[in-house]
Design a protein around this motif. Structure first.
Motif, mmCIF file in Angstrom:
data_model
loop_
_atom_site.group_PDB
_atom_site.id
_atom_site.type_symbol
_atom_site.label_atom_id
_atom_site.label_comp_id
_atom_site.label_asym_id
_atom_site.label_seq_id
_atom_site.Cartn_x
_atom_site.Cartn_y
_atom_site.Cartn_z
ATOM 1 N N VAL A 199 0.828 -1.203 0.000
ATOM 2 C CA VAL A 199 0.000 0.000 0.000
ATOM 3 C C VAL A 199 0.864 1.256 0.000
ATOM 4 N N ILE A 200 0.471 2.223 -0.845
ATOM 5 C CA ILE A 200 1.083 3.551 -0.825
ATOM 6 C C ILE A 200 0.022 4.538 -0.352
ATOM 7 N N LEU A 201 0.390 5.342 0.630
ATOM 8 C CA LEU A 201 -0.455 6.443 1.085
ATOM 9 C C LEU A 201 0.223 7.742 0.679
ATOM 10 N N PHE A 202 -0.565 8.733 0.350
ATOM 11 C CA PHE A 202 -0.014 10.012 -0.083
ATOM 12 C C PHE A 202 -0.281 11.068 0.977
ATOM 13 N N LYS A 203 0.804 11.617 1.527
ATOM 14 C CA LYS A 203 0.755 12.684 2.543
ATOM 15 C C LYS A 203 -0.156 12.319 3.726
ATOM 16 N N GLN A 204 0.121 11.181 4.330
ATOM 17 C CA GLN A 204 -0.619 10.740 5.505
ATOM 18 C C GLN A 204 0.354 10.599 6.680
ATOM 19 N N ASP A 205 -0.195 10.609 7.896
ATOM 20 C CA ASP A 205 0.615 10.420 9.094
ATOM 21 C C ASP A 205 0.755 8.917 9.320
ATOM 22 N N LEU A 206 1.852 8.364 8.863
ATOM 23 C CA LEU A 206 2.052 6.918 8.894
ATOM 24 C C LEU A 206 2.230 6.387 10.316
ATOM 25 N N LYS A 207 2.712 7.216 11.236
ATOM 26 C CA LYS A 207 2.884 6.774 12.629
ATOM 27 C C LYS A 207 1.546 6.371 13.244
ATOM 28 N N LYS A 208 0.493 7.117 12.938
ATOM 29 C CA LYS A 208 -0.833 6.778 13.473
ATOM 30 C C LYS A 208 -1.297 5.427 12.946
ATOM 31 N N TYR A 209 -1.074 5.188 11.674
ATOM 32 C CA TYR A 209 -1.460 3.888 11.101
ATOM 33 C C TYR A 209 -0.638 2.765 11.731
ATOM 34 N N HIS A 210 0.649 3.029 11.940
ATOM 35 C CA HIS A 210 1.491 2.011 12.559
ATOM 36 C C HIS A 210 1.017 1.687 13.977
ATOM 37 N N LYS A 211 0.684 2.710 14.752
ATOM 38 C CA LYS A 211 0.194 2.469 16.120
ATOM 39 C C LYS A 211 -1.068 1.615 16.103
ATOM 40 N N TYR A 212 -1.934 1.857 15.142
ATOM 41 C CA TYR A 212 -3.167 1.070 15.043
ATOM 42 C C TYR A 212 -2.848 -0.389 14.700
ATOM 43 N N TYR A 213 -1.979 -0.601 13.745
ATOM 44 C CA TYR A 213 -1.694 -1.966 13.274
ATOM 45 C C TYR A 213 -0.789 -2.754 14.206
ATOM 46 N N GLN A 214 0.066 -2.074 14.974
ATOM 47 C CA GLN A 214 0.988 -2.822 15.825
ATOM 48 C C GLN A 214 0.267 -3.550 16.957
ATOM 49 N N LYS A 215 -0.976 -3.147 17.255
ATOM 50 C CA LYS A 215 -1.757 -3.847 18.275
ATOM 51 C C LYS A 215 -2.229 -5.207 17.785
ATOM 52 N N LYS A 216 -2.385 -5.348 16.461
ATOM 53 C CA LYS A 216 -2.960 -6.574 15.905
ATOM 54 C C LYS A 216 -1.962 -7.430 15.124
ATOM 55 N N TYR A 217 -0.923 -6.791 14.591
ATOM 56 C CA TYR A 217 -0.010 -7.496 13.680
ATOM 57 C C TYR A 217 1.431 -7.310 14.109
ATOM 58 N N ASN A 218 2.302 -8.121 13.522
ATOM 59 C CA ASN A 218 3.740 -7.983 13.691
ATOM 60 C C ASN A 218 4.186 -6.871 12.734
ATOM 61 N N THR A 219 4.570 -5.715 13.269
ATOM 62 C CA THR A 219 4.900 -4.559 12.430
ATOM 63 C C THR A 219 6.205 -3.929 12.869
ATOM 64 N N ILE A 220 6.756 -3.115 11.967
ATOM 65 C CA ILE A 220 7.898 -2.277 12.307
ATOM 66 C C ILE A 220 7.756 -0.975 11.527
#
Length: 196
Positions: free
Chosen positions: A17-38
């Motif tokens: 997925v590519i997002l354009f001009k989004q705050d990726l940290k917020k998305y990461h915080k959401y996904y790190q609760k459910k998935y293995n992320t970095i």
């Protein structure tokens, strides 16, 4: 975070997925609760980012990572990984060489990317980009319409004005028209060289 549903759909389809001009940290915080992320804020660091993945996710020590090439690190990440979502910010900054590292990781079907870009990437590895889907296309298109490059138009108009001035001054002779045209083309080429 209005694109969660779209991101989930694309990740389920094995797309990146590519997002354009989004705050990726917020998305990461959401996904790190459910998935293995970095989350990698500066993907340009290349080999260091690969080492950080192994340090943070797989508890490797500096001693274990010392003197390893980027390809060895990629191979080790691929062996260790059983489902990982890598969040890359500032994706447009990646060089072709760094994109090659992330492309090698993407060959492992257990690794997915969610990336953010603030401009259209200029250097792209087309093979790597085949599996990427731009989620917020309308934001991307709106941004592109606001930044139209008129450099060549302006340079052409300046060259045309020079041409007309030379013709006006020396209309008497046909050879001068040819010379002025030649001079105009040289000026246009010079202006384009200077602007790049």
């Amino acid at each position: 975070m209005k694109y969660i549903t779209e991101i989930n759909e694309q990740l389920e389809k094995d797309n990146n997925v590519i997002l354009f001009k989004q705050d990726l940290k917020k998305y990461h915080k959401y996904y790190q609760k459910k998935y293995n992320t970095i989350y990698i804020s500066t993907p340009k660091i290349g080999k260091i980012a690969l080492e950080n993945i192994l340090r943070i996710k797989y508890k490797k020590t500096d001693k274990e990572l010392k003197n390893k090439t980027a390809m060895q690190l990629i191979s080790e990440i691929n062996k260790e990984t059983k489902g990982l979502i890598i969040f890359l910010d500032a994706f447009e900054q990646l060089s072709l060489r760094e994109q090659e590292y992330y492309k090698q990781l993407a060959l492992n079907n257990q690794i997915k990317y969610v990336v953010n870009t603030n401009t259209q990437p200029t250097k792209t590895n087309k093979e790597f980009f085949k599996k990427f889907i731009l989620i917020n296309m309308e934001d991307f298109q709106d941004d592109r319409t606001q930044s139209i490059n008129i450099t060549y138009t302006i340079l052409f108009l300046i060259s045309l004005i020079i041409f007309l001035l030379i013709i006006k001054l020396e209309l008497n002779k046909t050879s001068l028209i040819i010379n002025s045209l030649w001079f105009t083309l040289l000026m246009y080429r010079t202006f384009t060289y200077i602007t790049h």
